[in-house]
Enzyme design. Structure first.
Site, mmCIF file in Angstrom:
data_model
loop_
_atom_site.group_PDB
_atom_site.id
_atom_site.type_symbol
_atom_site.label_atom_id
_atom_site.label_comp_id
_atom_site.label_asym_id
_atom_site.label_seq_id
_atom_site.Cartn_x
_atom_site.Cartn_y
_atom_site.Cartn_z
ATOM 1 N N HIS A 1 6.861 9.005 -3.646
ATOM 2 C CA HIS A 1 6.241 7.750 -3.228
ATOM 3 C C HIS A 1 6.634 7.387 -1.806
ATOM 4 O O HIS A 1 7.788 7.519 -1.431
ATOM 5 C CB HIS A 1 6.710 6.636 -4.172
ATOM 6 C CG HIS A 1 6.039 5.326 -3.927
ATOM 7 N ND1 HIS A 1 6.656 4.295 -3.254
ATOM 8 C CD2 HIS A 1 4.811 4.875 -4.257
ATOM 9 C CE1 HIS A 1 5.817 3.268 -3.195
ATOM 10 N NE2 HIS A 1 4.700 3.594 -3.790
ATOM 11 N N ASN B 1 0.445 3.338 -6.278
ATOM 12 C CA ASN B 1 -0.177 2.935 -5.027
ATOM 13 C C ASN B 1 -1.214 1.892 -5.376
ATOM 14 O O ASN B 1 -2.147 2.159 -6.115
ATOM 15 C CB ASN B 1 -0.837 4.140 -4.352
ATOM 16 C CG ASN B 1 -1.729 3.725 -3.195
ATOM 17 O OD1 ASN B 1 -1.564 2.637 -2.651
ATOM 18 N ND2 ASN B 1 -2.663 4.583 -2.840
ATOM 19 N N GLY C 1 0.863 -1.167 0.000
ATOM 20 C CA GLY C 1 0.000 0.000 0.000
ATOM 21 C C GLY C 1 0.902 1.218 0.000
ATOM 22 O O GLY C 1 2.085 1.100 0.286
ATOM 23 N N CYS C 2 0.406 2.383 -0.342
ATOM 24 C CA CYS C 2 1.350 3.477 -0.524
ATOM 25 C C CYS C 2 0.706 4.852 -0.495
ATOM 26 O O CYS C 2 -0.503 4.984 -0.463
ATOM 27 C CB CYS C 2 2.040 3.350 -1.876
ATOM 28 S SG CYS C 2 2.898 1.821 -2.085
ATOM 29 N N ALA C 3 1.582 5.866 -0.519
ATOM 30 C CA ALA C 3 1.179 7.250 -0.738
ATOM 31 C C ALA C 3 1.920 7.763 -1.962
ATOM 32 O O ALA C 3 3.090 7.440 -2.150
ATOM 33 C CB ALA C 3 1.570 8.093 0.465
#
Lengths: 142, 501, 363
Positions: free
Chosen positions: C182, C209, C12-14
């Protein structure tokens, strides 16, 4: 009106309709209880050399059986079903003689019996149609 | 008559308390098992004639009948099993090749059952197919190698002819002759309603079914039965049959007794003559010959029809498929050794060929290694039994699946494996008019439609669980599979990891 | 525990990005500040940035950013580079030591141009030559990993939280017309510097993401065209797909978006016959490059930026505009923190590509 029609192309001559008819009109709880009984169904499979098909009351528009009934036991219902009032039948069997399809017959009690599209038994719709394995007997508007 | 060495395989069990002697069993059994005995006043059965097809069981209105495997046994022996002994008795009395029908029933691993499907949890949401679009529409055919544009920069449609399926399932090749007119009618009508394709097999296309041409794949097999210009032009695609999973390496033989009436006319051979399909195509002794036939058929149909080459899954399948992919064929159909047949020598059916799962995986891997996977579509056949088999096949790399036996079962087949007798009580594998009429295509086609729609729903449910909303994202997506109880070698061939990895 | 490249890594990410359509220089600290507010979307196992227009003095040279595990790898790699490239400049990438970033590899930067003789010998076009050299180093020289290889752009990534990684690389000392960033929340990696994002190939960089469900279908297809997915991350395969479609098949970014987030067949059916034929062609021809499952990606490329969500929009992504500036991020707060007064703020639909390009070059 919706009637029982037979498509001889798909009739297998298995005679299941006769037993399903007899059972529906027998009032028995289990078809196995027909064991040992001689059935007198209101639908009969006619078999020829290479053809077979089931025949039952056509519920004619102008039924000759109704006309010929001396006791007023046969009548055409508002829905078009040729009905029988067994209490009124006197067992003269005129209707048996005049039916061009041979679809009226004397029953075990000495009065007549004929197909009433299972409207008067617990099944509620023609049991021959329900039980036909090949959709050779259909109940439909035409 | 001598000694009867063979004890009946099945026992017809009749509950005499329920039997009302309506005689439907007697009327419906083409093998003449049942008989009403006037003297006894009851039904009797000759177990030795029973093939366990369940026609009587299914039609008995009081459920008074069922069939049991005979309890009669030989002395227990893991090596000399009853089957092996009985087969020897049979051959010792006839001197003939044993014949069987349908697919290989032997207890050889079914790899579909040893693969498990993934589902999304937390890091990636499952998708509900009832709420979100879920696409199973599939396009088959070679992918263009280069993108071409006109002077205005618009992309030119340079795709080769294609087949479009609403769901990645097709009815596999079963000839008119091996199965009945009504079976064909059911398949054709269902294919049209479903927006998929059925396959004529090698028996030609009955005139009545030309109207289903847009949903028909016609076959050109080694016997070339029923092949003519109109036949090819009517079809949506043409399949060259090189082999069949049930009997790789041998041809076909439809006895003259079945070559009657329309079957004879459709096959374009005289009534009563045996229809013998040679083991090879006698104009194809090598891959370059196949290329010539592929292009002959393309020429004959003005490059408007995709060409499928169907092969049986055999040991060297990957290399063979690679050759076919370079032959100009648009699709390769691979038929695994569990694929069905109307008749095959038992030894061939049970011992020749390999499972579709392994064949499909190795072909897909090989074509990708060579960078030519886009040049052909892969069709998997040979015992696709349910929707999860389809999902697994597509995840291994298939573009679509052929179902044959599954479709026949939907039509009523009880897999009694006696198609070769021609006395199919269900009206499927027979030409006897009184039996053929038992399969009403109104019912048959609806049952096929129901089956494929049901599978399509199930495929969508499984895809949704995996978080995939389009079938193309499942294709070759082997990470969605895990093996269970497989050796490393098997996992390597399938290109999947073991469960827990 | 298996390392990156041995196992597929969902994460999962930003993500965030800033783009100046007029080509104005934006200082790197702004993107770091944007990422800082999305701290909780990362777990400290990877973060990175890509800046475009940051090397104007070397804009005609490929800027290779390379991680070395040890000096031996550097020697081997430099030997290879010298055989294939003219090295104009080489140096360590300047970093600022911080307790938040540890175990750093050797981080070097080279500005290079392919040796004309080698290039001619290879019979490849220049970009393909550079790509193949990079893949060769990454797959064959143990301990060397090229993580940035474009012209006038650079990727900066590490194991750590985004704000710490930004400080570590001293991004406040760089200026460019476009930044992408990221922060990573991987679920089964111990964290590896090379595995952080952006993932870049030549001047194209991707931050992503999501967790795509089509991964293996995409990977196994794209690997037919000479790509080798060594990291087993979504970002890697997405980058290869976009590179393949844009550079090799010469498709536009718009067409590329219509392939990887193809419209549903039911949507295609509603289009005009010509448009329908075009979309059907793209979807059918590149069926195996359709990406399903949740993703929001930012694709930086020379002179432009594309933002794209999966077809169902299973990941958040918002776009803000102010004058010539375009801001795209996972969360609105990441935009507001660096530009409180926006002319426009909107959420692109699933599969709807947002593509911005320089109006007329870099200023």
């Amino acid at each position: 009106m919706k009637k029982v029609y037979v498509n001889e192309e798909w009739c297998l001559g298995c005679h299941l309709c006769e037993y399903n008819c007899a059972f529906a009109n027998s009032g028995l709880s289990d078809m196995a209880k027909l064991k040992g009984k001689t059935i007198t169904p209101n639908i009969r499979v006619e078999e020829g050399d290479k053809i077979c098909f089931a025949v039952n009351c056509r519920h004619c528009d102008d039924p000759i059986c109704v006309k010929s009934c001396i006791a007023g036991a046969l009548s055409k219902s508002p829905d078009g079903v040729v009905e029988i009032n067994k209490d009124k039948c006197v067992g003269c069997f005129t209707c048996v003689l005049v039916c061009p399809f041979g679809c009226v017959r004397p029953d075990e009690q000495g009065v007549i019996s004929k197909c009433e599209l299972c409207t008067k038994n617990a099944v509620g719709e023609p049991n021959c149609v329900k039980g036909c394995p090949n959709h050779a007997i259909v109940y439909e508007e035409r | 008559m001598g000694i009867n060495y063979i004890y009946p395989e099945f026992e017809v069990i009749r509950d005499t308390t329920r039997c009302i002697a309506c005689r439907v069993c007697e009327r419906q059994c083409a093998n003449e098992v049942h008989r009403y005995d006037e003297d006894l006043g009851m039904m009797t059965a000759d177990d030795s004639k029973c093939v366990d097809c369940h026609r009587c069981v299914s039609l008995c209105p009081t459920r008074a009948l069922h069939i049991e495997k005979s309890r009669h046994t030989f002395r227990e022996n893991a090596n000399w099993t009853g089957d092996k002994i009985t087969e020897i008795y049979r051959q010792a009395s006839t001197g003939g090749v044993l014949l069987s029908s349908m697919g290989n029933p032997q207890n050889i691993p079914v790899y579909w059952d040893k693969m498990l499907i993934n589902a999304s949890q937390v890091t990636n949401p499952p998708i509900d197919p009832l709420r979100e679009p879920m696409e199973t529409k599939t396009t088959l055919g070679a992918k263009p190698r280069t993108i071409q544009r006109d002077q205005d920069g618009k992309i030119i449609d340079n795709r080769s002819p294609r087949l479009t399926l609403n769901t990645p399932i097709m009815f596999s090749a079963m000839s008119y002759g091996s199965i009945s007119y009504n079976a064909h009618a059911s398949l054709a009508r269902a294919a049209r309603e479903l927006g998929i394709y059925y396959n004529t097999g090698e028996g030609g296309l009955h005139k009545d079914f030309y109207e289903y041409g847009p949903n028909t794949i016609v076959q050109v097999a080694s016997g070339r039965f029923g092949v003519h210009k109109e036949y090819l032009e009517t079809a949506a695609a043409i399949e060259i049959k090189m082999g069949q999973g049930a009997k790789p390496g041998i041809g076909g033989h439809l006895p003259g007794a079945k070559i009657v009436g329309d079957v004879s006319a459709t096959r374009m051979i005289p009534e009563g003559s045996d229809a013998i399909s040679p083991a090879p195509h006698h104009d194809i002794y090598s891959i370059e010959d196949l290329r010539q036939l592929v292009f002959s058929l393309k020429e004959a149909t003005e490059y408007k029809k995709p060409i499928i080459v169907k092969i049986a899954a055999v040991h060297n399948i990957a290399a063979i498929a690679s050759g076919i992919a370079r032959s100009g064929a648009d699709m390769i159909a691979i038929d695994g050794f569990r694929g069905g047949t109307g008749a095959a020598p038992t030894r061939i059916r049970d011992n020749v060929g390999i499972p579709i799962e392994l064949a499909l995986a190795s072909v897909d891997t090989r074509l990708r290694e060579e960078g030519i996977r886009g040049d052909v579509s892969l069709l998997a056949a040979g015992s696709i039994r349910c929707a999860s088999d389809v999902v697994k096949a597509i995840a291994l790399g298939a573009d679509a699946c052929y179902i044959g036996t599954g479709a026949l079962i939907a039509l009523g087949c009880h897999v009694c494996r006696t198609c070769h007798t021609g006395k199919c009580n269900w009206g499927i594998a027979t030409q006897r008019p009184d039996l053929v009429k038992r399969l009403n295509p109104d019912i048959g086609s609806q049952r096929l439609v129901n089956l494929v729609r049901a599978w399509d729903h199930e495929i969508k449910e499984m895809m949704g669980g995996m978080g995939i909303n389009s079938i193309e994202a499942l294709r070759g997506n082997r990470l969605m599979l895990r093996g269970i109880g497989l050796t490393q070698k098997e996992l390597d061939i399938l290109g999947i990891m073991h469960a827990g990895e | 525990m298996k390392k990156e490249g041995e196992i597929r890594i969902p994460a999962g990410c930003a993500i965030s990005s800033i783009f100046s359509k007029n080509g104005k220089n934006i200082c790197g600290d702004r993107i770091v500040n944007s990422m800082r507010v999305m701290h909780d979307r990362s777990n400290g196992l990877g973060a990175g940035y890509a800046g475009y227009g940051i090397y104007p003095q070397y804009k005609d040279y490929y800027a290779f950013h390379i991680f070395y595990d040890h000096t031996k790898a550097r020697e081997e790699c430099e030997q290879f580079l010298e055989m294939h490239f003219d090295i104009i400049n080489l140096s360590k990438i300047p970093v600022k030591k911080t307790p938040a970033i540890t175990d750093e590899p050797l981080i070097w930067r080279y500005f290079v141009a392919p040796l004309p003789t080698k290039l001619a010998e290879s019979q490849l076009d220049e970009k393909e030559f550079v790509v193949r050299c990079c893949i060769r180093i990454n797959t064959q020289i143990t301990g060397a990993y090229i993580f940035s290889s474009g012209k006038n752009m650079g990727v900066f990534k590490a194991v750590g939280y985004p704000e710490d990684v930004g400080e570590f690389y001293r991004l406040d000392e760089y200026e460019g017309y476009c930044w992408t960033a990221h922060g990573r929340y991987p679920t089964n990696t111990p964290g590896w510097w090379g595995g952080a994002h952006p993932f870049a190939m030549l001047d194209m960089s991707v931050v992503h993401n999501g967790e795509i469900s089509s991964y293996d279908a995409n990977r196994r297809y794209i690997e037919m065209f000479g790509y080798k997915c060594t990291l087993l991350t979504d970002t890697e395969v997405i980058t290869y797909i976009i590179d393949y479609l844009t550079r090799r098949e010469k498709l536009t970014m718009e067409e590329t978006a219509q392939i990887i987030a193809a419209p549903f067949w039911s949507t295609i059916a509603t289009k005009s016959p010509e448009e329908r034929a075009r979309l059907e062609y793209l979807r059918d021809t590149f069926a195996s490059l359709l990406i399903t499952g949740p993703f929001s990606i930012l694709v930086g490329f020379d002179g432009g930026l594309m933002a794209l969500n999966d077809r169902l929009k299973l990941r958040s992504m918002v776009v803000g505009e102010k004058d010539d500036m375009v801001y795209i991020a996972s969360e609105e707060c990441a935009i507001r923190v660096i530009e409180p007064e926006l002319d426009k703020l909107w959420s692109p639909k699933g599969g709807e590509a947002v593509i911005v390009r320089l109006n007329g070059g870099v200023k």
